[in-house]
Write an enzyme that holds these catalytic residues in place. Structure first.
Site, mmCIF file in Angstrom:
data_model
loop_
_atom_site.group_PDB
_atom_site.id
_atom_site.type_symbol
_atom_site.label_atom_id
_atom_site.label_comp_id
_atom_site.label_asym_id
_atom_site.label_seq_id
_atom_site.Cartn_x
_atom_site.Cartn_y
_atom_site.Cartn_z
ATOM 1 N N GLY A 41 -0.733 0.574 -4.871
ATOM 2 C CA GLY A 41 -2.044 0.016 -4.555
ATOM 3 C C GLY A 41 -3.090 0.528 -5.511
ATOM 4 N N CYS A 87 0.839 -1.190 0.000
ATOM 5 C CA CYS A 87 0.000 0.000 0.000
ATOM 6 C C CYS A 87 0.878 1.245 0.000
ATOM 7 C CB CYS A 87 -0.909 0.034 1.233
ATOM 8 S SG CYS A 87 -2.035 -1.370 1.367
ATOM 9 N N TYR A 107 11.909 -3.800 -6.830
ATOM 10 C CA TYR A 107 10.693 -3.665 -7.641
ATOM 11 C C TYR A 107 9.665 -2.687 -7.096
ATOM 12 C CZ TYR A 107 6.186 -4.959 -9.720
ATOM 13 O OH TYR A 107 4.972 -4.914 -10.343
ATOM 14 N N ASN A 127 0.586 1.085 5.995
ATOM 15 C CA ASN A 127 1.286 0.299 4.979
ATOM 16 C C ASN A 127 2.042 -0.798 5.713
ATOM 17 O OD1 ASN A 127 4.281 0.831 3.003
ATOM 18 N ND2 ASN A 127 2.734 -0.749 2.788
ATOM 19 N N GLY A 128 1.704 -2.046 5.436
ATOM 20 C CA GLY A 128 2.383 -3.155 6.086
ATOM 21 C C GLY A 128 1.413 -4.265 6.408
#
Length: 492
Positions: free
Chosen positions: A48, A22, A264, A123-124
């Site tokens: 996301g 995210c 990436y 985020n996570g």
């Protein structure tokens, strides 16, 4: 399903990528905070693409707008931004790594606590969320979503500490896993990163306005200056008066930031933990060429994520860099694919071989990773159909053998090609003339690090090595439950 029944699905070239968790973005002390957040989320859209949301605070009330789909189309309308007034705002773009894809799981999540409004963008992945959730429900908590993020809200709400900051720290000390958080309260904004720093979080400034984001590229879009990364285990508080305070409640912990951000996830024009992602990816490509040389006519990237590594490979090897695969940027991430035959043809809607260049040539294809292997198989087939004499594949990361439990939507381990096959078997599967990966030590070398310092990895590289930096309570519980059920079946 009938093979002719239309279905909405992800483009086959995207199906075989690890999805980028995210992205979060927060702004404190601006006249039109939500408009700035909307612009920043555009820059983080790659992290996301299922849903987006923004919450603002106007000094009296919190305002939230959440929607399925991209930022564009949902947050580029004046009436939406006007409905999000105030000088502080935080936003989120989402992939569903935990919890189903539905509006109730779209962030920021918001709740009214005893101390006032509380909004959080995460985020996570909280790797003990299921266990904590069960205990909270047993104690009377009522959950409104299936997201692991909501666990944090309930832990704050039920904490026995007096101040909101102490309640928040108490909550964080009860969770494990990876988290970068932006929290909004009536007292101000809090940005924090888990003690290992697995997920990224950076701080920027535009005049007197303070900003936090998953990547520095979000600051570039809004014209802000990048100040620094939030340190692992650090909480940065920005009060409504503009005062900035830093707290480090977790003590000294050896950081383990995600190594795949450099491979990436992050955009190449971002700075991650002080390093240029573009420069690192070129260095990875150069190291890949040193470790895995091959005689060829052209080095060809798999667009777009393979481009920087391919440039590095070409510069190191002396083999010319060429665009042998042309990507259409006018095809969305999803489209209607009626049946397997048309679905396979749909690959060429987004990527097509540069036949005049490839025909009769020996080529080296550079990609960032192989997950299921389906993408690589289709690309190699495309190159052969275009007349390539030889197709060699070089991968700018080690084999992905293990699932991620830290906020990345990874296939089950049994579906990872490198878990099922050795490199020779993978080469046969994708029908390449040769296949090689950068070594884990080579990846660390490209990052300017040795793999281990004092016997400890410098990054979270669990997707390659299986060396997870935290306990995985929920995953361990699932394994134990599966084993007990299997034993019961055998006894029966």
């Amino acid at each position: 399903m009938d093979p002719l029944t239309p279905m909405i699905t992800t483009n086959p070239f995207d199906d075989d990528k690890l999805r980028e968790e995210c992205g979060i973005f927060g702004v404190s002390g601006a006249d039109t905070a939500s408009a700035i957040v909307a612009l920043g989320l555009h820059a983080l859209q790659h992290r996301g693409q299922e849903a987006a949301g923004i919450t603002s605070w106007d000094g009296h009330d919190f305002h939230t707008h959440r929607a399925m789909g991209h930022v564009a189309g949902n947050f580029d309308r004046d009436e939406v931004i006007r409905g999000l007034p105030g000088g502080s705002a935080c936003g989120h773009v989402r992939y569903s790594t935990t919890g189903e894809t539905s509006l109730r799981n779209v962030q920021p999540l918001y709740a009214e606590l005893n101390s006032g409004g509380f909004a959080v963008a995460h985020n996570g992945n909280i790797s003990n969320a299921m266990k904590v959730r069960r205990e909270l429900i047993r104690r009377g908590s009522i959950f409104q979503s299936t997201s692991d993020t909501e666990v944090i809200i309930h832990l704050v709400a039920t904490s026995s500490y007096r101040t909101l900051l102490d309640k928040f720290i108490d909550a964080l000390k009860q969770v494990e896993g990876a988290y970068s958080l932006i929290v909004m309260t009536p007292e101000g904004m809090i940005a924090c990163r888990d003690p290992l720093g697995i997920r990224p979080l950076v701080m920027g400034k535009l005049g007197d306005t303070i900003m936090f984001a998953s990547e520095t590229v979000a600051f570039d879009v809004v014209g802000a200056d990048y100040i620094r990364s939030i340190d692992p285990g650090e909480l940065v508080i920005v009060t409504n008066a503009g005062e900035i305070r830093s707290h480090r409640p977790f003590g000294d912990v050896h950081p383990r930031p995600c190594i795949f951000e450099h491979v990436y996830f992050s955009r190449p024009d971002s700075i991650v933990d002080g390093s240029s992602v573009y420069s690192v990816r070129k260095a990875i490509g150069a190291q890949l060429a040193i470790e895995n040389p091959v005689e060829a006519d052209y080095v060809i990237p798999v667009p777009d994520s393979g481009v920087p590594a391919a440039i590095g490979y070409a510069q190191q090897s002396g083999i010319p860099f060429e665009l042998g695969i042309i990507r259409s940027h006018y095809i969305g991430r999803t489209f209607i694919q009626p049946g397997d035959k048309v679905r396979h043809l749909g690959v060429k809607l987004k990527h097509n071989a540069n036949r005049a260049l490839i025909q009769g040539k020996k080529i080296v294809l550079i990609d960032d990773s192989i997950v299921r292997g389906t993408t690589s198989l289709k690309i190699v087939q495309m190159m052969r159909e275009a007349g390539a004499a030889e197709v060699h594949m070089r991968i700018a990361s080690p084999p992905t053998k293990h699932s991620c439990f830290y906020g990345v939507d990874t296939p089950e381990r049994t579906k990872l090609l490198a878990h099922k096959l050795d490199v020779g078997g993978m080469q046969d599967f994708i029908h390449a003339d040769s296949l090689s990966f950068i070594s884990i030590d080579g990846l660390y070398k490209a990052l300017g690090e040795v793999k281990r310092a004092d016997g400890r990895p410098q990054y979270c590289d669990a997707c390659f090595t299986g060396d997870y930096p935290t306990t995985l309570t929920d995953q361990d519980d699932v394994v134990v439950t599966d084993q007990l059920e299997l034993l019961a079946e055998r006894v029966a």
